[in-house]
Design an enzyme around this catalytic site. Structure first.
Site, mmCIF file in Angstrom:
data_model
loop_
_atom_site.group_PDB
_atom_site.id
_atom_site.type_symbol
_atom_site.label_atom_id
_atom_site.label_comp_id
_atom_site.label_asym_id
_atom_site.label_seq_id
_atom_site.Cartn_x
_atom_site.Cartn_y
_atom_site.Cartn_z
ATOM 1 N NE ARG A 45 -3.329 5.156 -3.385
ATOM 2 C CZ ARG A 45 -2.068 6.069 -3.067
ATOM 3 N NH1 ARG A 45 -0.893 5.514 -3.321
ATOM 4 N NH2 ARG A 45 -2.462 7.498 -2.526
ATOM 5 C CB SER A 114 6.462 2.843 -5.610
ATOM 6 O OG SER A 114 5.244 3.094 -5.966
ATOM 7 C CE LYS A 143 1.692 5.057 -0.114
ATOM 8 N NZ LYS A 143 1.946 3.998 -1.450
#
Length: 522
Positions: A45, A114, A143
């Site tokens: 990521r 997700s 995040k």
């Protein structure tokens, strides 16, 4: 012949985050040590890197993953995944639609999505996702969150959308070695669908020793998965009334033998009588409420009782439960008067989302409020009405939902671990007329849970293998024993001194002889 999809073990899924690395760690050094520690899947990521930098990082990361035989996925960037020959991609709810991604990816590519709601999980299944990431489970600093924090208890509804499918599921968001067993224990659909693993970011990446962090997490996940979806502090299948009587007597003997410290955060109406009841049973009480004490206390106590009758020290309750889970100590939750106000319901949910209860004990109104059942209404801390039409079915369903033992107190007591349902006829209608009798019952249950936990700990050797259990010991038998201990009732004025006398005189033999137990469901 076209390549087939890689066989993926989702047990320990590492999501990278270079911004979380300790100053002493290089990214590639950390990644390789994580792979050596037992990471089974990696997702790259990179939300701020430009394409060239992302591509270079992904290529080197893929080489490391190939070295250890671990699949690698790319977050969001299908172009990068295609360029390096990654094993697949992971998409968020605001990323490219799954159908469009599938059209670009080779047939063997793995697609993850997700999900934050049951509708998301349902759609991901319909879109042909290979796996879903459910969360965030807890708040996280890795995040900026764009979806609400779910908590462990909410994951069951998302997992239910995957029942009967081949879609895998991992939980993500704030997961680390301190809470992973809570997550794996509590995240189960009503039909028994469990998580296939957990996705971890800072719990590994931010560690100065990622190899050891990964080893610890991998060991806990493997042990928990090996134990299966059945609640692991419940009774063995096929429990009988005679067996429970014998176990209850043995647990009273364990309380007397180990004299466990029972930590009680309770309401100020019953503090003195709860402490005296604890002493009479042979255990030792400590009534501590400051959050700053909880880390130290949790290593010393045999069990924790959280009774929020006057809802003071909520921060202490939150901290105490978390540390009890971390140290694998039983947590007995007595949600006194939970149905009386919105604040009480909110506080109860906050506690049950923060830690896993081992036993929830309450009267019909209290448990009905927790279950959002309209059958029984509350009047302060008391129940109003005739009670549940089918109490056996109710306690079994609530135990399955909350993943714990449930004690429904009353003239007849009902106890369930989500499989067996036990009816106890040792109660007395007068108990409802005595202030604090239900709170003392919670104390008795906590003392027996402490005895069960300490007896189980004494039976383990130092080199015993990790068993993945959040709490050790038969907590159904402990709950039954605690209820049976509270049986001697006289007039309401003489109840408390007489009760303390009787608890002090109670023997395993007298407890077994007086027990009126029926196992009504298995």
């Amino acid at each position: 012949m076209a390549p087939s999809k890689p066989a993926i073990d989702y047990s320990l899924y590492l999501v990278t985050g270079r911004d979380l690395l300790p100053s002493t760690k290089d990214y590639f050094e950390s990644l390789e040590e994580s792979l050596q520690g037992g990471v089974t899947l990696v997702q790259i990521r990179e939300k701020t890197a430009d394409t060239g930098e992302f591509l270079a990082i992904a290529q080197r990361s893929l080489a490391l993953c190939r070295k250890y035989g671990v699949p690698l996925l790319v977050n969001d960037r299908i172009d990068v995944a295609l360029a390096i020959g990654a094993d697949g991609v992971h998409l968020g709810q605001s990323d490219m639609p799954p159908a469009a991604a599938r059209a670009l990816l080779p047939p063997h590519a793995v697609l993850g999505i997700s999900c934050n709601t049951p509708a998301h999980a349902r759609q991901a299944r319909a879109d042909g996702a290979d796996y879903v990431g459910l969360g965030p489970v807890w708040d996280t600093q890795t995040k900026r969150l764009t979806s609400p924090v779910l908590g462990v208890r909410a994951l069951g509804a998302l997992l239910a959308e995957l029942d009967g499918s081949a879609v895998n599921a991992v939980a993500i968001g704030g997961i680390n070695a301190a809470n992973v067993l809570h997550c794996l224990h509590g995240a189960v659909s009503p039909a028994g669908r469990t998580l296939d693993g957990v996705a971890v970011v800072s719990g590994i990446v931010a560690s100065p020793d990622p190899r050891r962090a990964a080893q610890t997490l991998a060991g806990l996940v493997r042990a928990s998965k090996a134990a299966g979806p059945r609640m692991r502090f419940a009774a063995a299948p096929g429990c009988t009334a005679d067996g429970l009587r014998a176990q209850a007597g043995a647990l009273l003997a364990a309380v007397r033998a180990f004299s466990p410290l029972v930590h009680q955060i309770t309401n100020n109406v019953v503090t003195n009588q709860s402490a005296n009841a604890t002493l009479a049973l042979g255990a030792s009480p400590i009534m501590a409420t400051a959050p700053e004490e909880m880390a130290d206390l949790s290593t010393a106590v045999g069990a924790l009782l959280v009774n929020f009758g006057t809802i003071q020290n909520l921060d202490g309750m939150l901290a105490a439960g978390r540390h009890a889970n971390l140290n694998r100590k039983p947590v007995v939750f007595d949600p006194v008067g939970v149905g009386a106000t919105r604040y009480r319901r909110t506080a109860a949910n906050a506690l049950l989302d923060a830690w896993q209860a081992t036993v929830i004990k309450g009267n019909a109104a209290e448990l009905g409020a927790l279950a959002d059942s309209p059958e029984v209404q509350a009047k302060g801390v008391d129940s109003v009405g005739r009670g549940f039409a089918d109490p056996a079915r109710f306690v079994r369903a609530l135990a399955r939902k909350e993943r714990c033992v449930v004690v429904l107190s009353g003239a007849t007591d009902w106890v369930s671990d989500g499989a067996a349902v036990v009816r106890l006829a040792n109660g007395h209608p007068l108990l409802g007329a005595i202030t604090g009798s239900g709170c003392v019952l919670g104390t008795c249950v906590a003392a027996f849970c402490a005895g069960a936990s300490m007896a189980a700990a004494a039976g383990r050797t130092e080199d015993a293998r990790e068993d993945g259990q959040l709490v050790r010991g038969d907590m159904l038998a402990a709950a039954v024993g605690g209820v049976l201990a509270l049986t001697d009732v006289r007039g309401s004025g003489t109840f408390l001194p007489a009760l303390i006398d009787e608890l002090g005189k109670l023997t395993p033999e007298s407890l077994v002889a007086a027990a009126k137990i029926e196992v009504v469901e298995q």
